[in-house]
Design an enzyme around this catalytic site. Structure first.
Site, PDB file in Angstrom:
ATOM      1  N   HIS A   1     -27.289 -17.583  32.134  1.00  0.00           N
ATOM      2  CA  HIS A   1     -26.045 -17.324  31.409  1.00  0.00           C
ATOM      3  C   HIS A   1     -25.308 -16.157  32.036  1.00  0.00           C
ATOM      4  CE1 HIS A   1     -23.528 -17.641  27.763  1.00  0.00           C
ATOM      5  NE2 HIS A   1     -23.296 -16.370  28.010  1.00  0.00           N
TER       6      HIS A   1
ATOM      7  N   ASP B   1     -21.849 -17.952  15.381  1.00  0.00           N
ATOM      8  CA  ASP B   1     -21.160 -17.367  16.534  1.00  0.00           C
ATOM      9  C   ASP B   1     -19.763 -17.959  16.674  1.00  0.00           C
ATOM     10  OD1 ASP B   1     -21.060 -15.679  18.935  1.00  0.00           O
ATOM     11  OD2 ASP B   1     -20.867 -17.610  19.938  1.00  0.00           O
TER      12      ASP B   1
ATOM     13  N   ARG C   1     -13.487 -12.261  16.378  1.00  0.00           N
ATOM     14  CA  ARG C   1     -13.510 -11.155  17.337  1.00  0.00           C
ATOM     15  C   ARG C   1     -12.371 -11.272  18.332  1.00  0.00           C
ATOM     16  NH1 ARG C   1     -18.865 -11.874  20.045  1.00  0.00           N
ATOM     17  NH2 ARG C   1     -18.222 -10.098  21.300  1.00  0.00           N
TER      18      ARG C   1
ATOM     19  N   SER D   1     -24.141 -12.421  20.222  1.00  0.00           N
ATOM     20  CA  SER D   1     -23.427 -13.685  20.453  1.00  0.00           C
ATOM     21  C   SER D   1     -24.123 -14.493  21.553  1.00  0.00           C
ATOM     22  CB  SER D   1     -21.979 -13.361  20.852  1.00  0.00           C
ATOM     23  OG  SER D   1     -21.350 -14.457  21.435  1.00  0.00           O
TER      24      SER D   1
ATOM     25  N   LYS E   1     -27.165 -17.842  21.082  1.00  0.00           N
ATOM     26  CA  LYS E   1     -26.965 -19.175  21.684  1.00  0.00           C
ATOM     27  C   LYS E   1     -28.108 -19.519  22.631  1.00  0.00           C
ATOM     28  CE  LYS E   1     -22.766 -17.978  22.786  1.00  0.00           C
ATOM     29  NZ  LYS E   1     -21.386 -17.577  22.842  1.00  0.00           N
TER      30      LYS E   1
HETATM   31  N1  URA Z   1     -19.750 -14.564  25.967  1.00  0.00           N
HETATM   32  C1  URA Z   1     -20.238 -14.911  24.760  1.00  0.00           C
HETATM   33  O1  URA Z   1     -20.795 -15.983  24.587  1.00  0.00           O
HETATM   34  N2  URA Z   1     -20.084 -14.056  23.756  1.00  0.00           N
HETATM   35  C2  URA Z   1     -19.487 -12.852  23.889  1.00  0.00           C
HETATM   36  O2  URA Z   1     -19.413 -12.110  22.935  1.00  0.00           O
HETATM   37  C3  URA Z   1     -18.979 -12.499  25.159  1.00  0.00           C
HETATM   38  C4  URA Z   1     -19.146 -13.386  26.188  1.00  0.00           C
END
Ligand code: URA
Length: 472
Positions: A82, A161, A168, A183, A187
């Site tokens: 990621h 999220d 946000r 966040s 995931k």
């Molecule tokens: N990517 C994400 O999935 N969440 C964030 O808060 C910032 C970047």
């Protein structure tokens, strides 16, 4: 419990209990806490921060707010990757196939572009026919057969999220370490892989603008991953300039393919192969025992301490490197998969299995790019200096490569190709970038934005690290 009391507590720097966090997230997902109260909480967290325990509780509660994917039907070790988000960041398209070619299973759920940053799903969809919405059984089968499949996030993956991120995004609370860490890691935990390699970007095109904040974010995320029983590490990499030369979906897909063909730009090759090596290393059981080894290792040929505590120094050829011989071996395997074309074949097979035209992988010029083009010229003689990479990302959005609103359609062929990058000499009037779009009227405003992002300076600027360090 009352949301008002929790906002008041956090506003004064108090620590939220696990029960309070659980109640808050569940009630918010169920629509029982209004956006205005959650917005106030997000701003309180932004200013007061969260303790490590709070961040972990928040992450776990968010992860469990929807489906938790069970990847156990797929044999072997599953490793995810990621990026915290960048401009021109197409490393998944290279590192994923390379890692899969080395035997790692990559069951990847990726996002779409977010703000000024691009998304892997959008890039893959620039291949005609490529489907990123496929059922779970087909997804598992493709991973079993080809080692990798990439899909969009399922509708019910971490709904907390989805709701929090949307808030946000409009309340200026994205760039908060506890909120980004929870966040991303919620995931990753919900997506079910055994190992997670994080690419934490730092610089003008990243959410974290300086290495110290990126390191703090990386350490938090790695700690959360390990507490959840995952093999986890993070590479801190430069996002002060776009990675590679291409920004925009089809342009980046072309560049990723060229890289798998062995013709990639040096910075992109370096970061992608290092990420792939870390994926292979985690897949082989690396990153599990911490011992007293250094938690952070400087990379880029400057290694600090091996996993078994032995000092390592100099370049990779000096012997032990961060992560020890295991990581060196992983690097060798990845370089082999790059040079013998195994990674490219994996990408072509995956594209075909997901409905895409594999000829676009063998002949990347088949990927359509914008018919309207404009060359941007250097305003003066000198060297390319600091670049506001976030503004470059915005320029590509103006061309149609990203979305200004969720419902916007993408122009897959739109984007930017950088002809000159940081530190390169330029002459006044020389082309520093080419902009592509389908609609001519998009070119001028994007060119203006792009030029405002560039500096040309008299002196050659000092070199910046490409890879800062490994956090594990
Ligand atoms: N990517 C994400 O999935 N969440 C964030 O808060 C910032 C970047």
């Amino acid at each position: 419990m009352r949301m008002y009391d929790m906002i008041e507590k956090k506003k004064r720097g108090g620590v939220l209990s696990r029960e309070e966090i659980a109640w808050m997230i569940r009630s918010f997902v169920q629509g029982e806490i209004p956006d205005y109260q959650m917005s106030a909480m997000l701003m309180a967290i932004y200013f007061q921060g969260m303790e490590d325990g709070e961040i972990t509780d928040l992450t776990l509660e968010m992860a469990h707010s929807g489906d938790m994917v069970d990847l156990s039907p797929i044999k072997g070790v599953k490793v995810d990757k990621h990026s915290t988000g960048g401009v021109g960041d197409k490393t998944t398209l290279i590192a994923g196939p390379l890692a899969a070619a080395c035997g790692v299973k990559v069951a990847k759920m990726s996002g779409r572009g977010l703000g000024h940053t691009g998304g892997t799903v959008d890039k893959l969809e620039s291949i005609p026919g490529f489907r990123t919405e496929i059922g779970r059984e087909e997804f598992f089968r493709i991973v079993e057969e080809h080692g990798i499949a990439v899909i969009g996030q399922s509708g019910n993956l971490v709904p907390a999220d989805k709701k929090l991120y949307a808030l946000r995004d409009v309340t200026a609370t994205v760039d908060s370490i506890p909120l980004i860490a929870s966040s991303i890691m919620s995931k990753k935990l919900a997506a079910g892989s055994d190992g997670i390699v994080l690419d934490v970007k730092t610089g003008s095109g990243a959410f974290m603008k300086d290495p110290a904040s990126s390191r703090a974010l990386a350490e938090k995320m790695v700690a959360i991953g390990r507490q959840a029983g995952k093999r986890c590490c993070a590479l801190i990499t430069n996002m002060d300039v776009p990675l590679g030369h291409a920004v925009g979906n089809a342009l980046e897909m072309r560049e990723a393919i060229e890289t798998l063909m062995g013709r990639g730009p040096a910075d992109l090759v370096r970061v992608s192969t290092e990420l792939a090596a870390l994926m292979v290393w985690l897949g082989d059981g690396g990153g599990r025992s911490e011992g007293n080894a250094g938690q952070r290792d400087a990379l880029g040929g400057r290694f600090v301490q091996g996993e078994d505590g032995r000092k390592a120094c100099g370049s990779p050829s000096a012997g032990q490197t961060a992560g020890g011989a295991g990581l060196d071996r992983a690097r060798e395997r990845v370089m082999e998969a790059l040079s013998n074309g195994a990674g490219l074949k994996v990408l072509a097979d995956m594209a075909e299995a997901q409905g895409g035209d594999p000829r676009c992988v063998w002949e990347p010029d088949r990927l359509a790019i914008g018919r309207e083009r404009l060359e941007v010229k250097a305003p003066s003689d000198g060297f390319m200096g600091h670049m506001d990479t976030e503004a470059v990302g915005i320029a590509s959005v103006l061309l149609g490569a990203g979305r200004s609103r969720k419902e916007d359609a993408l122009d897959y062929g739109a984007g930017i190709v950088l002809k000159k990058k940081y530190g390169e000499a330029v002459q006044a009037g020389e082309t520093i970038a080419v902009l592509y779009a389908s609609e001519k009227e998009r070119l001028a405003p994007a060119a203006e934005k792009f030029l405002s992002a560039c500096t040309v300076q008299r002196e050659k600027p000092k070199e910046e690290p490409l890879i800062y360090e490994l956090v594990r």
